[in-house]
Write a protein that holds these residues in place. Sequence first.
Motif, mmCIF file in Angstrom:
data_model
loop_
_atom_site.group_PDB
_atom_site.id
_atom_site.type_symbol
_atom_site.label_atom_id
_atom_site.label_comp_id
_atom_site.label_asym_id
_atom_site.label_seq_id
_atom_site.Cartn_x
_atom_site.Cartn_y
_atom_site.Cartn_z
ATOM 1 N N ASP A 126 0.873 -1.168 0.000
ATOM 2 C CA ASP A 126 0.000 0.000 0.000
ATOM 3 C C ASP A 126 0.911 1.220 0.000
ATOM 4 O O ASP A 126 1.923 1.259 0.704
ATOM 5 N N ILE A 127 0.534 2.227 -0.777
ATOM 6 C CA ILE A 127 1.331 3.442 -0.905
ATOM 7 C C ILE A 127 0.619 4.575 -0.173
ATOM 8 O O ILE A 127 -0.593 4.751 -0.312
ATOM 9 N N PHE A 128 1.369 5.330 0.606
ATOM 10 C CA PHE A 128 0.866 6.498 1.311
ATOM 11 C C PHE A 128 1.503 7.731 0.691
ATOM 12 O O PHE A 128 2.719 7.804 0.570
ATOM 13 N N LEU A 129 0.687 8.715 0.303
ATOM 14 C CA LEU A 129 1.171 10.008 -0.159
ATOM 15 C C LEU A 129 0.575 11.072 0.756
ATOM 16 O O LEU A 129 -0.634 11.070 1.002
ATOM 17 N N GLY A 130 1.413 11.988 1.267
ATOM 18 C CA GLY A 130 0.948 13.042 2.155
ATOM 19 C C GLY A 130 1.277 14.403 1.596
ATOM 20 O O GLY A 130 2.290 14.580 0.929
ATOM 21 N N THR A 131 0.406 15.395 1.882
ATOM 22 C CA THR A 131 0.580 16.723 1.319
ATOM 23 C C THR A 131 0.878 17.778 2.395
ATOM 24 O O THR A 131 0.627 17.577 3.582
ATOM 25 N N HIS A 132 1.378 18.894 1.934
ATOM 26 C CA HIS A 132 1.734 20.045 2.762
ATOM 27 C C HIS A 132 0.531 20.592 3.533
ATOM 28 O O HIS A 132 0.672 21.094 4.649
ATOM 29 N N LYS A 133 -0.647 20.493 2.968
ATOM 30 C CA LYS A 133 -1.859 21.015 3.608
ATOM 31 C C LYS A 133 -2.594 19.965 4.433
ATOM 32 O O LYS A 133 -3.747 20.140 4.803
ATOM 33 N N ARG A 152 2.229 10.173 15.775
ATOM 34 C CA ARG A 152 2.126 8.916 15.044
ATOM 35 C C ARG A 152 0.667 8.506 15.072
ATOM 36 O O ARG A 152 -0.045 8.757 16.040
ATOM 37 N N THR A 153 0.211 7.872 13.995
ATOM 38 C CA THR A 153 -1.170 7.408 13.872
ATOM 39 C C THR A 153 -1.161 5.991 13.323
ATOM 40 O O THR A 153 -0.366 5.677 12.435
ATOM 41 N N GLU A 154 -2.041 5.150 13.845
ATOM 42 C CA GLU A 154 -2.158 3.770 13.353
ATOM 43 C C GLU A 154 -2.480 3.779 11.862
ATOM 44 O O GLU A 154 -3.307 4.569 11.403
ATOM 45 N N MET A 155 -1.839 2.899 11.097
ATOM 46 C CA MET A 155 -2.085 2.816 9.648
ATOM 47 C C MET A 155 -3.541 2.470 9.341
ATOM 48 O O MET A 155 -4.077 2.895 8.324
ATOM 49 N N ASP A 156 -4.192 1.706 10.236
ATOM 50 C CA ASP A 156 -5.587 1.293 9.996
ATOM 51 C C ASP A 156 -6.555 2.466 9.952
ATOM 52 O O ASP A 156 -7.678 2.313 9.471
ATOM 53 N N GLU A 157 -6.164 3.642 10.470
ATOM 54 C CA GLU A 157 -7.044 4.813 10.424
ATOM 55 C C GLU A 157 -7.130 5.401 9.016
ATOM 56 O O GLU A 157 -7.941 6.283 8.762
ATOM 57 N N TYR A 158 -6.280 4.933 8.114
ATOM 58 C CA TYR A 158 -6.280 5.386 6.723
ATOM 59 C C TYR A 158 -6.872 4.281 5.864
ATOM 60 O O TYR A 158 -6.239 3.257 5.644
ATOM 61 N N LYS A 159 -8.095 4.491 5.421
ATOM 62 C CA LYS A 159 -8.782 3.493 4.602
ATOM 63 C C LYS A 159 -8.150 3.431 3.220
ATOM 64 O O LYS A 159 -7.707 4.436 2.673
ATOM 65 N N LEU A 160 -8.135 2.236 2.653
ATOM 66 C CA LEU A 160 -7.645 2.043 1.297
ATOM 67 C C LEU A 160 -8.597 2.748 0.337
ATOM 68 O O LEU A 160 -9.808 2.563 0.409
ATOM 69 N N GLN A 161 -8.059 3.592 -0.550
ATOM 70 C CA GLN A 161 -8.855 4.340 -1.518
ATOM 71 C C GLN A 161 -8.372 4.013 -2.920
ATOM 72 O O GLN A 161 -7.362 3.335 -3.095
ATOM 73 N N SER A 162 -9.070 4.539 -3.893
ATOM 74 C CA SER A 162 -8.608 4.419 -5.274
ATOM 75 C C SER A 162 -7.537 5.465 -5.523
ATOM 76 O O SER A 162 -7.618 6.589 -5.027
ATOM 77 N N ARG A 163 -6.538 5.103 -6.310
ATOM 78 C CA ARG A 163 -5.474 6.024 -6.676
ATOM 79 C C ARG A 163 -6.085 7.234 -7.388
ATOM 80 O O ARG A 163 -7.033 7.121 -8.130
ATOM 81 N N GLY A 164 -5.527 8.418 -7.142
ATOM 82 C CA GLY A 164 -5.980 9.627 -7.820
ATOM 83 C C GLY A 164 -7.066 10.395 -7.087
ATOM 84 O O GLY A 164 -7.519 11.424 -7.565
ATOM 85 N N GLY A 165 -7.477 9.944 -5.903
ATOM 86 C CA GLY A 165 -8.491 10.649 -5.122
ATOM 87 C C GLY A 165 -7.908 11.833 -4.369
ATOM 88 O O GLY A 165 -6.706 12.118 -4.446
ATOM 89 N N LYS A 166 -8.756 12.529 -3.609
ATOM 90 C CA LYS A 166 -8.320 13.706 -2.849
ATOM 91 C C LYS A 166 -7.693 13.350 -1.510
ATOM 92 O O LYS A 166 -7.096 14.195 -0.856
ATOM 93 N N GLY A 167 -7.842 12.109 -1.069
ATOM 94 C CA GLY A 167 -7.291 11.704 0.215
ATOM 95 C C GLY A 167 -8.169 12.143 1.374
ATOM 96 O O GLY A 167 -9.271 12.657 1.188
ATOM 97 N N THR A 168 -7.688 11.927 2.584
ATOM 98 C CA THR A 168 -8.404 12.307 3.794
ATOM 99 C C THR A 168 -7.515 13.220 4.636
ATOM 100 O O THR A 168 -6.300 13.232 4.486
ATOM 101 N N THR A 169 -8.135 13.959 5.547
ATOM 102 C CA THR A 169 -7.381 14.840 6.428
ATOM 103 C C THR A 169 -6.555 13.998 7.390
ATOM 104 O O THR A 169 -7.065 13.073 8.005
ATOM 105 N N THR A 170 -5.277 14.308 7.498
ATOM 106 C CA THR A 170 -4.388 13.546 8.379
ATOM 107 C C THR A 170 -3.798 14.391 9.489
ATOM 108 O O THR A 170 -3.170 13.874 10.394
ATOM 109 N N TYR A 171 -3.988 15.707 9.428
ATOM 110 C CA TYR A 171 -3.361 16.576 10.414
ATOM 111 C C TYR A 171 -4.222 17.806 10.641
ATOM 112 O O TYR A 171 -4.750 18.379 9.681
ATOM 113 N N LYS A 172 -4.363 18.208 11.911
ATOM 114 C CA LYS A 172 -5.125 19.406 12.259
ATOM 115 C C LYS A 172 -4.189 20.608 12.202
ATOM 116 O O LYS A 172 -3.475 20.912 13.151
#
Length: 177
Positions: free
Chosen positions: A24-31, A86-106
């Motif tokens: 599984d690949i994780f990509l994270g953004t600046h925002k 640190r956050t458990e990997m299970d909190e990130y649901k598997l999505q389709s590639r190319g989506g907007k992702g989910t919020t990971t940081y406040k």
Amino acid sequence: THYVIYRVSGDELIKVEMTDGTADIFLGTHKGKMIRFSEEDARPMGRVSRGVRGIKLEDGDYVVGMSINREGGKVLVISENGFGKRTEMDEYKLQSRGGKGTTTYKISQQTGDVSGFSVVTEDDDIILITSEGVIIRMGCEEISTFGRVTKGVRLMRLGEGVKIVSGSEIAKEQDAP
């Protein structure tokens, strides 16, 4: 053997990971967005090909890191103003590639935007580098585990106008005999 290479067009190569073709690949953004998708969603391509979209970015946002799932791993997120979690990997649901992702940081004025992330284990250390060239190393086990949309804890105190510009995991330093 498969290689997952992350590169932003017009930018620089920041990370390469070797996989077995089923990661599984994780990509994270600046925002503060993150996406988790199966490597099998990204078809193999030649050396000079353009590649495929991993995450759809909002205006002004960009990818700050890439990682793959690791046995016993947790997602480490580091902010520009010295906070992290640190956050458990299970909190990130598997999505389709190319989506907007989910919020990971406040993100707030206190925390600043995300400067980096990685999937780490208790056997890793993390190195943080500031805009003034100060470098610190700490054990990942020292960083508290929180939910996905939280700010975390202070990892490093920074002076006025100083930001964390880079963070990277490395193998834990072994004690000398």
